[in-house]
Motif scaffolding. Structure first.
Motif, PDB file in Angstrom:
ATOM      1  N   ILE A  54      -3.158  92.057  -0.190  1.00 13.73           N
ATOM      2  CA  ILE A  54      -1.783  91.986   0.303  1.00 13.73           C
ATOM      3  C   ILE A  54      -0.797  91.767  -0.835  1.00 13.73           C
ATOM      4  O   ILE A  54       0.296  92.335  -0.854  1.00 13.73           O
ATOM      5  CB  ILE A  54      -1.648  90.855   1.350  1.00 13.73           C
ATOM      6  CG1 ILE A  54      -2.512  91.199   2.583  1.00 13.73           C
ATOM      7  CG2 ILE A  54      -0.201  90.654   1.767  1.00 13.73           C
ATOM      8  CD1 ILE A  54      -2.617  90.065   3.569  1.00 13.73           C
ATOM      9  N   THR A  55      -1.181  90.938  -1.811  1.00 11.47           N
ATOM     10  CA  THR A  55      -0.251  90.594  -2.892  1.00 11.47           C
ATOM     11  C   THR A  55      -0.259  91.608  -4.038  1.00 11.47           C
ATOM     12  O   THR A  55       0.719  91.695  -4.781  1.00 11.47           O
ATOM     13  CB  THR A  55      -0.574  89.203  -3.457  1.00 11.47           C
ATOM     14  OG1 THR A  55      -1.943  89.180  -3.907  1.00 11.47           O
ATOM     15  CG2 THR A  55      -0.367  88.129  -2.393  1.00 11.47           C
ATOM     16  N   VAL A 114       2.732  93.885  -4.395  1.00  5.45           N
ATOM     17  CA  VAL A 114       3.914  93.181  -4.900  1.00  5.45           C
ATOM     18  C   VAL A 114       3.953  93.268  -6.420  1.00  5.45           C
ATOM     19  O   VAL A 114       4.975  93.620  -7.022  1.00  5.45           O
ATOM     20  CB  VAL A 114       3.914  91.712  -4.447  1.00  5.45           C
ATOM     21  CG1 VAL A 114       5.063  90.941  -5.093  1.00  5.45           C
ATOM     22  CG2 VAL A 114       3.995  91.622  -2.933  1.00  5.45           C
ATOM     23  N   LEU A 145      14.050  97.073   9.387  1.00  5.97           N
ATOM     24  CA  LEU A 145      12.711  96.496   9.316  1.00  5.97           C
ATOM     25  C   LEU A 145      12.585  95.292  10.244  1.00  5.97           C
ATOM     26  O   LEU A 145      11.600  95.155  10.989  1.00  5.97           O
ATOM     27  CB  LEU A 145      12.410  96.088   7.871  1.00  5.97           C
ATOM     28  CG  LEU A 145      11.035  95.476   7.599  1.00  5.97           C
ATOM     29  CD1 LEU A 145       9.943  96.521   7.774  1.00  5.97           C
ATOM     30  CD2 LEU A 145      10.990  94.892   6.192  1.00  5.97           C
ATOM     31  N   ASN A 198       7.747  83.872   2.635  1.00  7.59           N
ATOM     32  CA  ASN A 198       7.484  85.269   2.975  1.00  7.59           C
ATOM     33  C   ASN A 198       6.643  85.335   4.256  1.00  7.59           C
ATOM     34  O   ASN A 198       5.481  85.755   4.245  1.00  7.59           O
ATOM     35  CB  ASN A 198       6.766  85.955   1.815  1.00  7.59           C
ATOM     36  CG  ASN A 198       6.757  87.454   1.937  1.00  7.59           C
ATOM     37  OD1 ASN A 198       7.190  88.014   2.938  1.00  7.59           O
ATOM     38  ND2 ASN A 198       6.262  88.118   0.917  1.00  7.59           N
ATOM     39  N   GLY A 229       6.907  87.252   6.772  1.00 10.70           N
ATOM     40  CA  GLY A 229       6.724  88.579   7.339  1.00 10.70           C
ATOM     41  C   GLY A 229       5.637  89.370   6.641  1.00 10.70           C
ATOM     42  O   GLY A 229       4.538  89.548   7.168  1.00 10.70           O
ATOM     43  N   ASN A 230       5.913  89.849   5.421  1.00 13.24           N
ATOM     44  CA  ASN A 230       4.985  90.738   4.722  1.00 13.24           C
ATOM     45  C   ASN A 230       3.658  90.075   4.385  1.00 13.24           C
ATOM     46  O   ASN A 230       2.627  90.748   4.316  1.00 13.24           O
ATOM     47  CB  ASN A 230       5.624  91.252   3.426  1.00 13.24           C
ATOM     48  CG  ASN A 230       6.846  92.086   3.695  1.00 13.24           C
ATOM     49  OD1 ASN A 230       6.949  92.717   4.735  1.00 13.24           O
ATOM     50  ND2 ASN A 230       7.781  92.078   2.777  1.00 13.24           N
ATOM     51  N   GLN A 274      10.937 101.233   6.433  1.00 15.94           N
ATOM     52  CA  GLN A 274       9.821 101.313   5.488  1.00 15.94           C
ATOM     53  C   GLN A 274      10.270 101.432   4.039  1.00 15.94           C
ATOM     54  O   GLN A 274       9.493 101.138   3.124  1.00 15.94           O
ATOM     55  CB  GLN A 274       8.928 102.508   5.845  1.00 15.94           C
ATOM     56  CG  GLN A 274       8.085 102.282   7.086  1.00 15.94           C
ATOM     57  CD  GLN A 274       7.406 103.547   7.563  1.00 15.94           C
ATOM     58  OE1 GLN A 274       7.338 104.553   6.829  1.00 15.94           O
ATOM     59  NE2 GLN A 274       6.896 103.535   8.784  1.00 15.94           N
ATOM     60  N   ILE A 329      10.998  97.425   1.662  1.00 11.45           N
ATOM     61  CA  ILE A 329      10.107  96.625   0.826  1.00 11.45           C
ATOM     62  C   ILE A 329       9.879  97.252  -0.548  1.00 11.45           C
ATOM     63  O   ILE A 329      10.002  96.558  -1.574  1.00 11.45           O
ATOM     64  CB  ILE A 329       8.771  96.368   1.548  1.00 11.45           C
ATOM     65  CG1 ILE A 329       9.003  95.566   2.836  1.00 11.45           C
ATOM     66  CG2 ILE A 329       7.802  95.619   0.634  1.00 11.45           C
ATOM     67  CD1 ILE A 329       9.663  94.230   2.618  1.00 11.45           C
TER      68      ILE A 329
END
Length: 293
Positions: A10-11, A14, A48, A103, A105-106, A187, A190
């Motif tokens: 997930i990270t 980023v 979003l 954070n 959400g994401n 979309q 982010i």
């Protein structure tokens, strides 16, 4: 080990997208920061937020109990981080809102789904909705340095959050073609925010990185303690309590940097908090989940 891999999955985007922005600037390419910030904050992020809330099914009982616990949790974080900023001499406009709002959400939503299933995801969305309303009203007011509350109310993200909450509450859905259009616009938010974040990282002085490390570590400890206290006070059942702790202890949100950039706070310092707290979350979030599970 599986939790660590999930957090890394997930990270990692980023870090990759931020690196693109970092290298883009370092190699001498032009980046119109004001235009990208305006596009993201007035169009991408509102779409979003609205679609995320509209598509979620929430148990009314969970919504009421967990919303109150989340409100108390954020109130506690506000009081403690306000005191921390005063004691350490940290600028309120720059640090207070990013320290309060994570954070959820994401990062928080996928982790809640993986660790606690569909029930956990439902609880996580409730907290995300509470955070979104607070962040884009009270949080905006903090970053903007005060002023009329109408300044926050007029922000597109606030309207999107309230409208999304209304659709969630009533169970309404927009027509399919509208939903798909809003999804496409949302979309882009982010990736744009993360690339812009990398641009800001290129401008962070060394002392900013050092400060971001110890402030981020202190933040995690405070968030876990406050969330646990709020959940126990309201007598939340185990999964709801675990999700509350998880959500409130997520790293600093990317939108915190975008708000700092838009309203003239120290955006590079906030960018440092976002990156460092996100990198540290690879360790802190699995440890937190292991304790909760």
């Amino acid at each position: 080990m599986q939790l660590v891999l999930t957090v890394l999955e997930i990270t990692a985007p980023v870090a990759v997208l931020a690196l693109i922005g970092f290298l883009w600037v370092k190699t001498g390419h032009e980046y119109r920061l004001e235009f990208v910030t305006r596009l993201s904050m007035t169009l991408g992020v509102p779409c979003l937020i609205f679609t995320a809330l509209m598509k979620t099914t929430i148990d009314p009982k969970a919504l009421a109990a967990l919303s109150l616990a989340a409100l108390v949790g954020y109130a506690g974080l506000t009081a403690l981080f306000w005191g921390l900023c005063r004691v350490l001499g940290l600028n309120m406009r720059t640090y207070l809102a990013p320290l309060i709002f994570g954070n959820t959400g994401n990062l928080g939503l996928p982790l809640a789904l993986f660790a606690f299933g569909e029930a956990g995801l439902g609880y996580a969305v409730v907290i995300f909705a509470v955070m979104a309303v607070l962040s884009f009203t009270f949080g905006l007011w903090l970053v903007a340095g005060g002023g009329s509350p109408m300044r926050a109310v007029k922000e597109p993200m606030v309207g999107a959050t309230l409208l999304g909450a209304l659709f969630l509450w009533q169970g309404w859905q927009t027509p399919v073609w509208i939903t798909r259009s809003l999804d496409l616009v949302g979309q882009m938010a982010i990736p744009l925010m993360l690339i812009t974040l990398g641009v800001a990282i290129a401008r962070i002085p060394p002392q900013g990185v050092f400060r971001a490390v110890w402030v981020s570590l202190l933040r995690v400890a405070i968030c876990v303690a406050v969330a646990w206290g709020a959940g126990v006070w309201f007598g939340l059942e185990p999964v709801a309590l675990a999700v509350l702790v998880l959500q409130l202890s997520t790293p600093v949100a990317v939108t915190s940097y975008m708000l700092a950039e838009k309203y003239g706070a120290d955006a590079p310092q906030v960018a440092g908090l976002v990156i460092i707290s996100t990198l540290l979350s690879v360790v802190t979030l699995p440890l937190t989940l292991a304790f909760l599970i």
